[in-house]
Design a protein around this motif. Structure first.
Motif, PDB file in Angstrom:
ATOM      1  N   GLU A 251       5.895  -2.681  -0.888  1.00 24.41           N
ATOM      2  CA  GLU A 251       5.857  -2.202  -2.269  1.00 24.41           C
ATOM      3  C   GLU A 251       4.766  -1.157  -2.505  1.00 24.41           C
ATOM      4  OE1 GLU A 251       6.518  -4.590  -6.329  1.00 24.41           O
ATOM      5  OE2 GLU A 251       4.638  -5.088  -5.335  1.00 24.41           O
ATOM      6  N   ILE A 252       3.562  -1.426  -2.023  1.00 23.39           N
ATOM      7  CA  ILE A 252       2.447  -0.468  -2.156  1.00 23.39           C
ATOM      8  C   ILE A 252       1.885  -0.242  -0.754  1.00 23.39           C
ATOM      9  CG2 ILE A 252       0.341   0.129  -3.404  1.00 23.39           C
ATOM     10  CD1 ILE A 252       0.936  -2.134  -5.349  1.00 23.39           C
ATOM     11  N   PRO A 253       2.529   0.604   0.017  1.00 22.01           N
ATOM     12  CA  PRO A 253       2.207   0.694   1.444  1.00 22.01           C
ATOM     13  C   PRO A 253       0.871   1.329   1.795  1.00 22.01           C
ATOM     14  CG  PRO A 253       3.877   2.313   0.839  1.00 22.01           C
ATOM     15  CD  PRO A 253       3.689   1.433  -0.356  1.00 22.01           C
ATOM     16  N   PHE A 254       0.373   2.243   0.961  1.00 19.01           N
ATOM     17  CA  PHE A 254      -0.797   3.018   1.361  1.00 19.01           C
ATOM     18  C   PHE A 254      -2.040   2.714   0.536  1.00 19.01           C
ATOM     19  CE2 PHE A 254       3.081   5.682   1.978  1.00 19.01           C
ATOM     20  CZ  PHE A 254       3.202   5.428   3.335  1.00 19.01           C
ATOM     21  N   ASN A 255      -1.934   2.782  -0.775  1.00 16.89           N
ATOM     22  CA  ASN A 255      -3.092   2.554  -1.648  1.00 16.89           C
ATOM     23  C   ASN A 255      -3.102   1.124  -2.169  1.00 16.89           C
ATOM     24  OD1 ASN A 255      -2.185   5.755  -2.771  1.00 16.89           O
ATOM     25  ND2 ASN A 255      -3.929   5.351  -1.449  1.00 16.89           N
ATOM     26  N   ALA A 256      -2.970   0.170  -1.276  1.00 16.41           N
ATOM     27  CA  ALA A 256      -2.955  -1.233  -1.690  1.00 16.41           C
ATOM     28  C   ALA A 256      -4.228  -1.562  -2.474  1.00 16.41           C
ATOM     29  CB  ALA A 256      -2.849  -2.131  -0.465  1.00 16.41           C
ATOM     30  N   PRO A 257      -4.091  -2.132  -3.666  1.00 15.94           N
ATOM     31  CA  PRO A 257      -5.273  -2.436  -4.495  1.00 15.94           C
ATOM     32  C   PRO A 257      -6.152  -3.499  -3.855  1.00 15.94           C
ATOM     33  CG  PRO A 257      -3.313  -3.433  -5.441  1.00 15.94           C
ATOM     34  CD  PRO A 257      -2.843  -2.562  -4.318  1.00 15.94           C
ATOM     35  N   GLU A 258      -7.438  -3.407  -4.131  1.00 14.52           N
ATOM     36  CA  GLU A 258      -8.397  -4.335  -3.530  1.00 14.52           C
ATOM     37  C   GLU A 258      -8.623  -5.584  -4.372  1.00 14.52           C
ATOM     38  OE1 GLU A 258     -11.194  -1.277  -3.553  1.00 14.52           O
ATOM     39  OE2 GLU A 258     -10.059  -0.188  -2.014  1.00 14.52           O
ATOM     40  N   ASN A 259      -8.155  -5.553  -5.634  1.00 14.01           N
ATOM     41  CA  ASN A 259      -8.471  -6.645  -6.549  1.00 14.01           C
ATOM     42  C   ASN A 259      -7.267  -7.486  -6.962  1.00 14.01           C
ATOM     43  OD1 ASN A 259      -7.210  -4.698  -8.044  1.00 14.01           O
ATOM     44  ND2 ASN A 259      -8.783  -4.541  -9.624  1.00 14.01           N
ATOM     45  N   ARG A 260      -6.119  -7.240  -6.355  1.00 19.84           N
ATOM     46  CA  ARG A 260      -4.956  -8.069  -6.661  1.00 19.84           C
ATOM     47  C   ARG A 260      -4.024  -8.128  -5.456  1.00 19.84           C
ATOM     48  NH1 ARG A 260      -0.339  -5.101  -8.065  1.00 19.84           N
ATOM     49  NH2 ARG A 260      -0.681  -2.903  -8.597  1.00 19.84           N
ATOM     50  N   SER A 261      -3.163  -9.113  -5.483  1.00 21.66           N
ATOM     51  CA  SER A 261      -2.247  -9.309  -4.367  1.00 21.66           C
ATOM     52  C   SER A 261      -1.172  -8.228  -4.338  1.00 21.66           C
ATOM     53  CB  SER A 261      -1.592 -10.689  -4.455  1.00 21.66           C
ATOM     54  OG  SER A 261      -0.872 -10.808  -5.664  1.00 21.66           O
ATOM     55  N   THR A 262      -0.537  -8.073  -3.203  1.00 21.74           N
ATOM     56  CA  THR A 262       0.571  -7.134  -3.051  1.00 21.74           C
ATOM     57  C   THR A 262       1.789  -7.895  -2.536  1.00 21.74           C
ATOM     58  OG1 THR A 262      -0.158  -6.591  -0.809  1.00 21.74           O
ATOM     59  CG2 THR A 262      -0.929  -5.165  -2.589  1.00 21.74           C
ATOM     60  N   ASN A 263       2.946  -7.310  -2.727  1.00 23.51           N
ATOM     61  CA  ASN A 263       4.184  -7.949  -2.304  1.00 23.51           C
ATOM     62  C   ASN A 263       4.879  -7.158  -1.213  1.00 23.51           C
ATOM     63  OD1 ASN A 263       4.048 -10.091  -4.168  1.00 23.51           O
ATOM     64  ND2 ASN A 263       4.980  -8.834  -5.773  1.00 23.51           N
ATOM     65  N   VAL A 264       5.445  -7.876  -0.263  1.00 23.67           N
ATOM     66  CA  VAL A 264       6.378  -7.299   0.700  1.00 23.67           C
ATOM     67  C   VAL A 264       7.655  -8.132   0.624  1.00 23.67           C
ATOM     68  CG1 VAL A 264       4.559  -6.436   2.216  1.00 23.67           C
ATOM     69  CG2 VAL A 264       5.522  -8.709   2.624  1.00 23.67           C
ATOM     70  N   TYR A 265       8.765  -7.526   1.041  1.00 19.58           N
ATOM     71  CA  TYR A 265      10.060  -8.187   0.885  1.00 19.58           C
ATOM     72  C   TYR A 265      10.819  -8.154   2.207  1.00 19.58           C
ATOM     73  CZ  TYR A 265       8.738  -7.031  -3.906  1.00 19.58           C
ATOM     74  OH  TYR A 265       8.046  -6.882  -5.086  1.00 19.58           O
ATOM     75  N   PRO A 279      -5.268 -10.655  -2.064  1.00 22.68           N
ATOM     76  CA  PRO A 279      -6.121  -9.476  -2.219  1.00 22.68           C
ATOM     77  C   PRO A 279      -7.068  -9.311  -1.028  1.00 22.68           C
ATOM     78  CG  PRO A 279      -6.072 -10.748  -4.259  1.00 22.68           C
ATOM     79  CD  PRO A 279      -5.388 -11.576  -3.208  1.00 22.68           C
ATOM     80  N   CYS A 280      -7.203  -8.097  -0.571  1.00 20.80           N
ATOM     81  CA  CYS A 280      -8.137  -7.809   0.518  1.00 20.80           C
ATOM     82  C   CYS A 280      -8.574  -6.351   0.404  1.00 20.80           C
ATOM     83  CB  CYS A 280      -7.514  -8.087   1.882  1.00 20.80           C
ATOM     84  SG  CYS A 280      -6.143  -6.990   2.312  1.00 20.80           S
ATOM     85  N   HIS A 281      -9.642  -6.024   1.076  1.00 23.34           N
ATOM     86  CA  HIS A 281     -10.205  -4.673   1.034  1.00 23.34           C
ATOM     87  C   HIS A 281      -9.900  -4.003   2.369  1.00 23.34           C
ATOM     88  CE1 HIS A 281     -12.889  -1.373   0.252  1.00 23.34           C
ATOM     89  NE2 HIS A 281     -13.394  -1.941  -0.827  1.00 23.34           N
ATOM     90  N   GLN A 282      -8.853  -3.169   2.397  1.00 20.83           N
ATOM     91  CA  GLN A 282      -8.434  -2.600   3.679  1.00 20.83           C
ATOM     92  C   GLN A 282      -9.496  -1.685   4.288  1.00 20.83           C
ATOM     93  OE1 GLN A 282      -4.741  -0.458   3.182  1.00 20.83           O
ATOM     94  NE2 GLN A 282      -5.455   0.670   1.420  1.00 20.83           N
TER      95      GLN A 282
END
Length: 329
Positions: A251-265, A279-282
């Protein structure tokens, strides 16, 4: 626990907002110094971000024996010049992407770092994010069947003629170099091999002369990767990885936020699954892995030769723009 002392050459936005906080949160990293061509700028950022030392020139930072590794977020045309100077000063180098303005430029830097015995890595932080680790695992494990296609879209809006990305008079500017390098990189990463040939369709801004809307096909031995990138469209990013038995979507492949979770499907004949990534800090992950490689001799997430290979594909895409035909890599 041993840590690596980092110096930052430039007060660039990506350093201030992402990489420096990542270093500060790192387990094996600590921020020690920052440099700018204007001492006041370096001092201000150092005060804002609690950095111990501020220098009014890059040369001063590179001469400091306490600095063990350098992060280089300078404009693209300065990546090789200042990364070489850092290597010659005995500093390990994490350099922003793209590593150089072409493959020959990048290879020059790789050779100098090898000769000087320092580590070098291109800062493709996305590869260290857990969602991409998962994507690679889904492909290599066969969970999506045989990998056949990758589709990528990446865009933002920036018409400022003074922005470094829109400076047609500077090497390394334009959309393909700024964000097109991501789909090239991830396609090579996921397929695990180099493309055989590529074709590009490129539109340039009539005044700034930079590429602003580009689409490309990368032909691999067992499939295709296609992407569109633009610096003058509504901001959007998405990646789809398709196989004979499943599809993996980020869903957010490049600028994944550092303060909330992201989704993949994950989609298959059995239905759809949503996987939530905590959430993680890439950037923290990227810098810590680099620092650990310095400390313990562990492998880099991406070797410097990968950066040269990525530039070879970009070079071929620019040749295709001119020839209006397929170009071998």
């Amino acid at each position: 626990m041993a840590t690596i002392k980092w110096g930052i050459i430039s007060t660039a936005k990506i350093a201030r907002e992402h990489v420096i906080p990542g270093i500060q949160q790192g387990q094996y990293s600590e921020i020690y110094a920052i440099a700018s061509r204007e001492k006041e700028s370096a001092v201000n950022v150092a005060e804002q971000l609690s950095i111990p030392v501020a220098y009014g020139s890059y040369e001063e930072l590179l001469a400091d024996p306490a600095v063990q590794a350098v992060y280089n977020p300078l404009p693209n045309h300065l990546h090789v010049e200042w990364s070489i100077k850092a290597a010659e000063a005995g500093k390990h180098v994490l350099c922003e992407k793209p590593l150089g303005v072409d493959a020959q430029d990048a290879e020059k830097l790789v050779n100098v770092c090898r000769e000087r015995g320092v580590l070098l890595m291109e800062a493709f932080m996305y590869r260290t994010h857990p969602q991409w680790v998962m994507a690679k695992e889904y492909v290599t494990s066969g969970k999506i069947g045989e990998l056949k296609a990758i589709q990528v879209f990446f865009s933002y809006m920036n018409r400022d003629p003074n922005n470094i990305r829109n400076r047609g008079d500077l090497a390394g500017s334009g959309g393909l170099m700024d964000i097109g390098c991501y789909p090239v990189s991830l396609s090579r990463f996921i397929f695990g091999v180099e493309p055989r040939r590529v074709m590009a369709l490129v539109n340039r801004d009539p005044e700034m002369k930079t590429d602003i809307f580009s689409s490309a096909i990368l032909e691999f031995e067992r499939g295709h990767a296609t992407f569109t990138c633009s610096t003058q469209l509504m901001p959007y990013q998405r990646v789809n990885i398709l196989g004979t038995e499943g599809r993996f979507e980020i869903e957010i492949p490049f600028n994944a936020p550092e303060n909330r979770s992201t989704n993949v499907y994950y989609f298959s004949s059995d239905g759809a699954e949503t996987r939530q990534i905590a959430p993680c800090h890439q950037y923290q992950i990227e810098v810590d892995l680099f620092s650990k490689a310095i400390l313990d001799g562990t492998a880099l997430p991406t070797p410097p030769e990968d950066a040269v290979a990525n530039m070879r594909v970009l070079d071929a895409l620019f040749r295709s723009e001119k020839s209006q035909n397929w170009e071998t890599v």
